[in-house]
Design an enzyme around this catalytic site. Structure first.
Site, PDB file in Angstrom:
ATOM      1  N   ASP A 285     -12.570 -43.411 -20.511  1.00 22.93           N
ATOM      2  CA  ASP A 285     -13.221 -42.976 -19.351  1.00 22.93           C
ATOM      3  C   ASP A 285     -13.612 -44.326 -18.643  1.00 22.93           C
ATOM      4  O   ASP A 285     -13.345 -45.415 -18.998  1.00 22.93           O
ATOM      5  CB  ASP A 285     -14.770 -42.216 -19.602  1.00 22.93           C
ATOM      6  CG  ASP A 285     -15.289 -41.456 -18.386  1.00 22.93           C
ATOM      7  OD1 ASP A 285     -14.997 -41.848 -17.241  1.00 22.93           O
ATOM      8  OD2 ASP A 285     -16.368 -40.510 -18.732  1.00 22.93           O
TER       9      ASP A 285
HETATM   10  C1  NOJ Z   1     -16.842 -41.230 -15.214  1.00 21.51           C
HETATM   11  C2  NOJ Z   1     -16.837 -39.903 -15.443  1.00 21.51           C
HETATM   12  O1  NOJ Z   1     -17.535 -39.847 -16.896  1.00 21.51           O
HETATM   13  C3  NOJ Z   1     -15.610 -38.935 -15.792  1.00 21.51           C
HETATM   14  O2  NOJ Z   1     -15.830 -37.765 -15.839  1.00 21.51           O
HETATM   15  C4  NOJ Z   1     -14.691 -39.307 -14.356  1.00 21.51           C
HETATM   16  O3  NOJ Z   1     -13.313 -38.557 -14.566  1.00 21.51           O
HETATM   17  C5  NOJ Z   1     -14.521 -40.486 -14.355  1.00 21.51           C
HETATM   18  N1  NOJ Z   1     -15.772 -41.496 -14.177  1.00 21.51           N
HETATM   19  C6  NOJ Z   1     -13.645 -41.149 -13.174  1.00 21.51           C
HETATM   20  O4  NOJ Z   1     -13.958 -41.161 -12.010  1.00 21.51           O
END
Ligand code: NOJ
Length: 757
Positions: A285
């Protein structure tokens, strides 16, 4: 035309470089990737593991990067958060034409519930219990993404959540592992198809794992859980996505056993690959490698090395792999095989997507203009949105409203247009969304008069309103007469429709709430409306369960419309005026009090259960000041018609281990209109080697019955449906007595018992 020429030139160049169009089987892929990797330097391989953000859409702290430069330097395997199709095309062109190896790029985005045609938030979609609808929504999202240059979505999010304080409950499928699993598979099918088609995109199941169990519902918080609970209750949806062939997995922000998921070898390798057979790649993430420093586990270099060794393949935003892996290889903290392994997995994903033979796939501004937010796509979004609404109360059959007389439409969400669409829509164009007011006026034409007054802001406090109103603006109104204007409209109307609840920014990432009641100004508005003595219909906008004790007692009707996407206005009007009969059922329990959380239907019995609805019994597992019961249980939802359930019959009172048992029940539409019912089957394992839930959803059927029609609904269970993970994590069938329950929701069931032998 220019684009087609560029594409042909690129293919020509790839052929010259030895990247001829590959055949589709695994051996051929292997040969192709091995050959390519044989020509790659260490630096180029590490480049493939790097995933920066373009920053056009902001989904985390680092805002932008010089992508073109990174691409030319072969320091990048893909990018995300770039919005514009021409820009994406140009970046892909640089990779294909201006680099030595001409390796195409993965282009990611958070297309969570639609690209520009926005579907309801995933929690709402799950309330349709309609896997075909979810697959259609994902398919349309894939087509729109692909023509806009995106070949990879960070969806589906399948985190089981039992805590509505956590704003990200909006992004998942609710609290049930079985339903979560069938929904996960539907998303994967819809996005990926067979992957290689021009409009197929790579899916990414997230957040692996257990992110929905963040302590106290506070986002990014710690998770701690037994393996037995993980296997039986939290892991099934991720596993279902893997079984459906999902091509990538995103590790979660949280720790498990004190280890950040991104560096958890047991999770990312032993479980995901060795036990489940996952063959794709793992991406972190946003900045998860960097965040290991804040977890207090390691500085960037060690964090990156540990993540790679554990099974992480691609680094989102941290640049930990890019900046440190060469040094880690030199000092022996990682091996070349580890880097090769991850590089290979990423190249294989690109190969399966067909990018080596067709790097732009569908990326094409003309196609984008034609296929994005098209009439057909919007019609599907409108149809599907109406399926997700849950009718929680309908006293005196107030709904559907007649198209006559005067209808007062009040509340801050009534004219909120683009704000109704929901929390995860960075690719949407809110200015193109019709407001509820416009849709209702259009629906009634000259037959009725809609008297509109906003009535209140989201909150009294302008700052709190501002945060909640977000970028899809709901303007703060400083008018002192807001409430009195709404009351005047209400008094002269026959019925009041109040559009209240949570705006798009009040759910989703980083939006935990401790108070789940209706926001202060809106609650006062509702109270004043009730005081007029007119019937009040609440259209509840929400990304999570809201505490509705007062509302459920005092309002005439409540229709939960969630955050319904770009077509929410028309879809709500369809249901409010009875063109569509609501059929959604809750996939998340609505508590009576924040103090009950986590509250979920499939809980254990404990050694001191209470019986029935007792409020307080000493030395029992209960509260002094609140019932154990939810306000609205899992599976609950009303219709404009009524359904009756006949006697529950079993084909036998025993089920042999190698055989099956069939349960049947006659369901009749006994009301005044056609309708869809979701018939639910639960089981309870009465005695087992470990304690088992009081109820577990095992099967369900969505059936549509005409007025007066009935049908026999049958379900067949086999030993597989009765299995669970025991204390040693073996998936076992244990003979014994089972309760089998069927009903319209998780509370209201008929029960029969049988013996499994
Ligand atoms: C953080 C989020 O937790 C995740 O779900 C998302 O895909 C990513 N950012 C990318 O934007």
């Amino acid at each position: 035309m220019k684009i087609i020429n560029v594409f042909l030139a690129a293919v020509g160049l790839m052929a010259l470089a030895g990247c001829s169009a590959p055949a589709s089987d695994d051996a051929e892929m292997d040969r192709f990737v091995t050959d390519l990797m044989g020509r790659m330097s260490l630096r180029q391989k590490i480049g493939q593991l790097n995933l920066p953000t373009g920053g056009d859409m902001v989904t985390g702290s680092v805002q932008s990067t010089d992508l073109a430069n990174l691409i030319r330097n072969e320091q990048i395997g893909g990018f995300f958060n770039v919005r514009d199709v021409e820009k994406i095309h140009e970046l892909q062109r640089i990779a294909i034409e201006e680099t030595e190896l001409k390796i195409p790029l993965l282009v990611g985005a958070d297309v969570i519930h639609g690209f520009e045609t926005i579907f309801p938030i995933p929690l709402a979609l799950s309330c349709s219990w309609d896997t075909a609808a979810v697959e259609t929504a994902a398919r349309i999202a894939a087509v729109e993404s692909s023509v806009n240059g995106i070949n990879w979505t960070f969806s589906p999010m399948v985190d089981i959540c039992r805590d509505p304080r956590w704003g990200r409950i909006a992004e998942g499928n609710g609290e049930d592992p079985y339903l979560g699993g069938v929904m996960a598979a539907a998303y994967v099918r819809g996005y990926q198809g067979d992957l290689s088609g021009k409009d197929n995109i790579l899916a990414c199941v997230k957040h692996f794992a257990l992110y929905g169990a963040s302590e106290a519902g506070r986002d990014y918080n710690t998770v701690d859980m037994s393996r037995v609970r993980m296997y039986n209750e939290y892991l099934p949806p991720y596993k279902a996505a893997v079984e459906a062939g999902v091509g990538s997995v995103m590790s979660s922000f949280n720790v498990i056993d004190g280890i950040p998921a991104t560096a958890h070898k047991w999770l990312l390798t032993d479980l995901l690959r060795d036990q489940w057979g996952f063959k794709g790649f793992v991406v972190t993430d946003y900045e998860s490698i960097h965040e290991m420093t804040f977890h207090g586990v390691a500085e960037l270099k060690e964090a990156a090395a540990r993540a790679l060794a554990a099974g992480t393949d691609m680094d989102m935003v941290s640049e930990g792999f890019l900046k440190t892996l060469e040094a880690s290889l030199a000092d022996g903290s990682v091996s070349e095989q580890m880097i090769d392994r991850s590089c290979r997995r990423i190249l294989e994903a690109k190969y399966k997507l067909g990018l080596f033979s067709d790097p732009y796939k569908n990326c094409n501004p003309e196609l984008a203009a034609k296929l994005t937010f098209s009439k057909d796509n919007r019609a599907q979004a409108r149809r599907i949105a109406a399926e997700t609404f849950v009718l929680l109360k309908n006293q005196d059959n107030t709904l559907p409203l007649k198209k006559k007389g005067k209808i007062a439409l009040v509340g801050p969400m009534a004219d909120a247009g683009g704000n109704m669409c929901g929390c995860w829509t960075p690719t949407c164009k809110p200015e193109n969304h019709k407001s509820l007011l416009q849709a209702m006026r259009q629906a009634v034409g000259n037959d009725a008069e809609i008297l509109y007054a906003p009535g209140s802001n989201l909150y009294y406090d302008p700052k709190q309103h501002e945060v909640a109103a977000g970028w899809r603006k709901i303007e703060y109104r400083s008018d002192k007469n807001l409430l009195s204007q709404a009351i005047a409209a209400a008094r002269s109307a026959d019925v009041i429709v109040a559009a209240c609840g949570e705006s798009a920014e009040m759910a989703g990432e980083s939006v935990s709430r401790t108070n789940l009641e209706m926001p202060d100004a809106q609650k006062d508005l509702l109270k004043a409306l009730v005081a007029t003595g007119k019937p009040v219909v609440l259209l509840l906008f929400s990304g999570r369960p809201v505490i509705l004790n007062w509302e459920s007692e005092n309002l005439t009707a409540i229709l939960n419309v969630w955050q319904g996407g770009s077509e929410a206005g028309d879809a709500i009007a369809d249901v409010v005026f009875g063109f569509v009969n609501p059929s959604g059922k809750l996939t998340t329990t609505f508590p009576r009090s924040v103090g009950q959380i986590p509250l979920y239907y499939n809980h254990m019995n404990t050694g001191r259960p209470i019986s029935g609805n007792d409020y307080f019994v000493q030395y029992r597992s209960n509260y002094l000041d609140e019932s154990n019961e939810p306000l609205y249980p899992f599976g609950f939802g009303l219709s404009y018609t009524t359904f009756s359930y006949g006697e529950l019959a079993l084909s036998s009172d025993t089920m042999p281990k190698d055989g099956s048992i069939t349960a049947s029940v006659k369901v009749a539409n006994t009301g005044d209109c056609d309708g869809t019912e979701i018939v639910q089957l639960y089981i309870r394992d009465k005695m087992a080697s470990i304690t088992r839930p009081v109820k577990e959803l095992k099967k369900y059927q969505r059936i549509t019955l005409r007025k007066g029609e009935s049908c026999n609904v049958e379900f067949t269970l086999t030993a597989n449906d009765l299995k669970f993970y025991d204390a040693d994590l073996n998936f076992v069938f244990e003979p014994g007595e089972f309760e089998l329950m069927i009903g319209p929701d998780s509370k209201n069931v008929s029960t029969q018992t049988f013996k499994a032998e």
